[in-house]
Design an enzyme around this catalytic site. Structure first.
Site, short mmCIF file in Angstrom:
data_model
loop_
_atom_site.label_atom_id
_atom_site.label_comp_id
_atom_site.label_asym_id
_atom_site.label_seq_id
_atom_site.Cartn_x
_atom_site.Cartn_y
_atom_site.Cartn_z
N THR A 150 -0.39 4.44 4.94
CA THR A 150 -1.78 4.12 4.99
C THR A 150 -1.98 3.04 6.17
OG1 THR A 150 -0.98 2.35 3.28
CG2 THR A 150 -2.78 4.09 2.58
N HIS B 216 -12.39 30.69 -12.20
CA HIS B 216 -12.19 29.26 -11.80
C HIS B 216 -13.77 29.09 -11.15
CE1 HIS B 216 -8.43 28.24 -12.83
NE2 HIS B 216 -7.69 28.72 -11.91
N GLY C 239 0.88 -1.18 0.09
CA GLY C 239 0.18 -0.11 -0.09
C GLY C 239 0.81 1.46 0.14
N ASP D 111 -2.53 25.69 -14.59
CA ASP D 111 -3.66 25.17 -14.77
C ASP D 111 -3.70 24.68 -16.47
OD1 ASP D 111 -4.77 26.40 -12.74
OD2 ASP D 111 -5.25 28.33 -13.77
N GLU E 186 -9.12 33.72 -9.79
CA GLU E 186 -9.70 32.76 -8.82
C GLU E 186 -11.34 32.63 -8.96
OE1 GLU E 186 -8.24 30.28 -7.48
OE2 GLU E 186 -6.01 30.90 -7.96
P1 ADP Z 1 2.76 3.08 6.87
O1 ADP Z 1 3.71 1.99 7.70
O2 ADP Z 1 2.06 2.57 5.94
O3 ADP Z 1 3.73 3.88 6.05
P2 ADP Z 1 2.14 3.98 9.41
O4 ADP Z 1 1.58 2.69 9.96
O5 ADP Z 1 3.49 4.22 9.72
O6 ADP Z 1 2.30 4.03 7.85
O7 ADP Z 1 1.37 5.14 9.59
C1 ADP Z 1 1.59 6.39 10.06
C2 ADP Z 1 0.84 6.99 11.11
O8 ADP Z 1 -0.39 7.14 10.39
C3 ADP Z 1 0.47 5.90 12.08
O9 ADP Z 1 1.09 5.91 13.20
C4 ADP Z 1 -1.03 6.46 12.54
O10 ADP Z 1 -1.05 7.27 13.55
C5 ADP Z 1 -1.72 6.98 11.21
N1 ADP Z 1 -2.46 5.99 10.50
C6 ADP Z 1 -2.33 5.35 9.26
N2 ADP Z 1 -3.58 4.74 9.06
C7 ADP Z 1 -4.16 4.79 10.12
C8 ADP Z 1 -5.25 4.13 10.37
N3 ADP Z 1 -6.09 3.41 9.35
N4 ADP Z 1 -6.03 4.52 11.41
C9 ADP Z 1 -5.48 5.23 12.35
N5 ADP Z 1 -4.26 5.85 12.11
C10 ADP Z 1 -3.68 5.60 11.00
ZN ZN Z 2 -5.80 29.11 -11.76
#
Ligand code: ADP
Ligand code: ZN
Length: 625
Positions: free
Chosen positions: A224, A445, A220, A517, A442
């Site tokens: 994420t 737009h 991912g 743009d 702006e």
């Molecule tokens: P990756 O390892 O995918 O790069 P991390 O797990 O290190 O991402 O995510 C970084 C921070 O983002 C986490 O410490 C958390 O605080 C926040 N975060 C990311 N995804 C979520 C989620 N689904 N729910 C809550 N917090 C999240």
């Molecule tokens: Zn513009």
């Protein structure tokens, strides 16, 4: 209109890589010591004049010399009347190698005082001179050894501590994250629940002869929640958690990575059941033998060791390896073979519902004012990762703290949103002509968007310069769209051109302000023509273009497999589509000139207008799109 992509790097606390910095201090120290030693042997700040032996004798015979000091072959003499050592009347000379029997009688004849000194340095000086270099060499050695060791993460073991595993070990209680803190990611959680059950009761699975999960690959975009999910899995199962980043295996010596892997796995086996998390597996797990990325031997050995360790799990070891990557496309297929990372969990950027949950998780322990509608922000943060959302709430909290507020309110969230999307507030535009131009741009737009029936609502217009942009018009998609109709895309082209058209209409000329743009507009038009079959002449045919990497936003080269004639036709059609859109936009704006003027003037006055304010300003003129 700037891109709505957040360009904030994910704040991943696991990525603190040690920097191999060369330390100059020992070298400097040595240099200073040597220099000062030489200064000392030279003695005195002003060196006395060196004269020839014959000149010295001449001076003696003219009765100009009062005393001399002899040290080996060296003569140090003082002329009559010389007082201090710094006196210019001091001089030096050298005795010739052949004995001069006339010298002593000559000196005695002229009553020159003779002092003879031993040529040997005092004992303490000799000792220091002979010992100091050794001390220095030893210190340098000890120092570099220690620096090396701390970089290697070894604790003890001296030069032989290289291979110590660098994995950070978290015992069950220090993780403190549960699945509750991971918002969304439901399907990933379902996959991992099975792992948790297995780690809690490995015997149950073993008795039934069920094949056990060993490696799970989490794929991912950055931020994420891959690391977060791995931690939560370990915590839910109540097992120790080893965390390491793939890049940490790679050091300057071939073989170090492999032996670290060995250490880490044997430690994990000892603590079984346990969980190993390898972040950025792609840094060691790239396709082998491609010659990419340098340090290949080391990388391959490390990867081979990981594979060998996983193949070597016995049925008694309840060790599960989670690996994370945002580049699944470059991974060596050998990693994904059965018994290795044969399960895959894909983490997507969160959709609106998940974004709301993530915002909820991160504002749980923060005092949020009643005027903050998190759902509204969930809708406006398309493309944000979990880490971006966390950062967003944090920025709002920081802003509130800066103004000594008790609660985080609407204004703080607006500030944070703008900052993340557009960067910090830039220099204020002082020039009134510039300001007027930006306001019209702006407003152009915004009015085009308001008059487009399929388009998204305008949530905010601002002429406060931020980051690279001079102003911004933000539109809000009512939901995360997965499919775009041709009508919508054509409107989008017009909205992108609206800024430029408004400038031309109201101020007579276009400016450089629309460069971005035009870039976006042209790109969109090209994709409409070449990828989505939205052009009559070219028909529903796909013409491969440079494509963007799905996660990383960089261009990936695609082979061109159409004729030059087609290429020319594509260029023509793209150009026509954009030009036609421009004409339509100009027409639309000149038909609605009143709206444009009202909005531009309101912007000049207030600088930033949010959705409700736009409605109020336009009053009865507000188009019911
Ligand atoms: P990756 O390892 O995918 O790069 P991390 O797990 O290190 O991402 O995510 C970084 C921070 O983002 C986490 O410490 C958390 O605080 C926040 N975060 C990311 N995804 C979520 C989620 N689904 N729910 C809550 N917090 C999240
Ligand atoms: Zn513009």
């Amino acid at each position: 209109m700037p891109e709505q992509q957040p360009n904030q790097p994910s704040n991943d606390e696991q990525k603190k890589l040690p920097h191999p910095v060369f330390d100059w201090r020992p070298l400097l120290f040595t240099a200073v010591l040597f220099i000062s030693y030489y200064m000392a042997t030279l003695g005195g700040a002003t060196a006395p004049e060196a004269i020839a032996y014959s000149a010295f004798k001449e001076m003696v015979s003219h009765g100009q010399v009062s005393s001399i000091t002899l040290k080996g072959k060296e003569i140090r003499g003082a002329k009559i009347g010389a007082t201090s050592q710094k006196d210019a009347r001091y001089f030096t000379s050298m005795l010739p190698d052949i004995d001069d029997p006339t010298l002593i009688p000559l000196l005695e004849q002229h009553h020159v005082e003779i002092v003879a000194k031993s040529t040997e340095s005092p004992l303490w000086l000799t000792m220091i001179i002979s010992i100091v270099p050794w001390i220095l060499i030893f210190a340098l050695f000890a120092y570099s050894n220690r620096a090396l060791q701390s970089r290697m993460g070894g604790n003890g073991g001296g030069m032989f501590g290289f291979s110590k595993s660098k994995a950070k070990l978290y015992e069950k209680m220090d993780i403190g994250i549960t699945f509750d803190e991971v918002a969304g990611l439901e399907s990933a959680k379902i996959d991992l629940r099975e792992v948790i059950e297995y780690l809690i009761q490995p015997e149950k699975f073993r008795k039934l002869g069920a094949s056990l999960p060993r490696g799970i690959l989490m794929m991912g975009p950055p931020g994420t929640g891959k690391t977060l999910l791995a931690k939560a899995t370990a915590a839910e199962a109540g097992v120790p958690f080893f965390s390491v980043s793939g890049s940490e295996f790679i050091e300057m010596f071939v073989g170090v990575g492999a032996s670290r892997v060995r250490d880490m796995f044997s430690e994990a086996r000892e603590k079984s059941p346990s969980l190993i998390f390898i972040d950025e597996i792609d840094s060691v797990g790239r396709v082998r033998g491609t010659g990419m990325g340098g340090g290949n031997d080391e990388r391959e050995q490390t990867l081979n060791q990981i594979l060998a360790e996983m193949d070597g799990f016995s049925t008694d070891d309840a060790v599960v390896v989670l690996a994370a990557t945002n580049r699944p496309d470059v991974l060596d297929p050998a990693l994904m073979r059965p018994g290795r990372f044969d399960r895959k969990v894909t983490l997507e950027l969160p959709q609106k519902k998940a974004r709301l949950k993530i915002l909820g998780v991160h504002s749980r322990k923060k005092p949020i004012a009643n005027d903050v509608d998190l759902e509204h922000y969930a809708a406006r943060t398309i493309g944000y990762s979990g880490a971006d959302l966390e950062n967003f709430v944090n920025e709002a909290a920081l802003h509130a703290a800066r103004f000594n507020k008790q609660e985080i309110d609407h204004e703080d969230f607006e500030y944070a949103h703008d900052k993340i999307m557009l960067g910090s507030v830039g220099q204020e535009i002082i020039n009134n002509d510039d300001k007027k131009r930006i306001a019209y741009h702006e407003a152009g737009h915004a009015i085009t968007a308001l008059l487009s029936p399929n388009s998204d609502a305008v949530t905010k217009i601002t002429i406060v310069p931020r980051g690279r942009s001079l102003g911004m018009t933000e539109t809000l998609p009512s939901e995360d769209r997965v499919n775009y109709l041709q009508d919508f895309l054509e409107e989008r082209l017009r909205i992108l051109l609206g800024g430029r058209c408004a400038e031309k209409l109201a101020l007579g000329q276009v400016s450089t302000g629309a460069a971005d743009d035009l870039k976006q507009c042209t790109r969109l038009a090209r994709r409409m023509v070449t990828q989505w079959g939205m052009n009559e002449k070219l028909g529903p045919v796909n013409f491969p273009q440079h494509e963007e990497h799905p996660f990383l936003g960089m261009e990936m080269a695609q082979p061109k497999d159409f004729s030059d004639h087609t290429a020319r036709l594509i260029d023509e059609e793209v150009q026509q589509l954009v030009s036609r859109s421009e004409k339509e936009t100009s027409q639309l704006l000149s038909d609605n000139r009143t709206l444009l003027d009202i909005l531009a003037n309101a912007l000049l006055e207030q600088e930033t207008l949010e959705h409700d304010e736009i409605k109020k300003v336009l009053g009865d003129h507000y188009p019911m799109a």
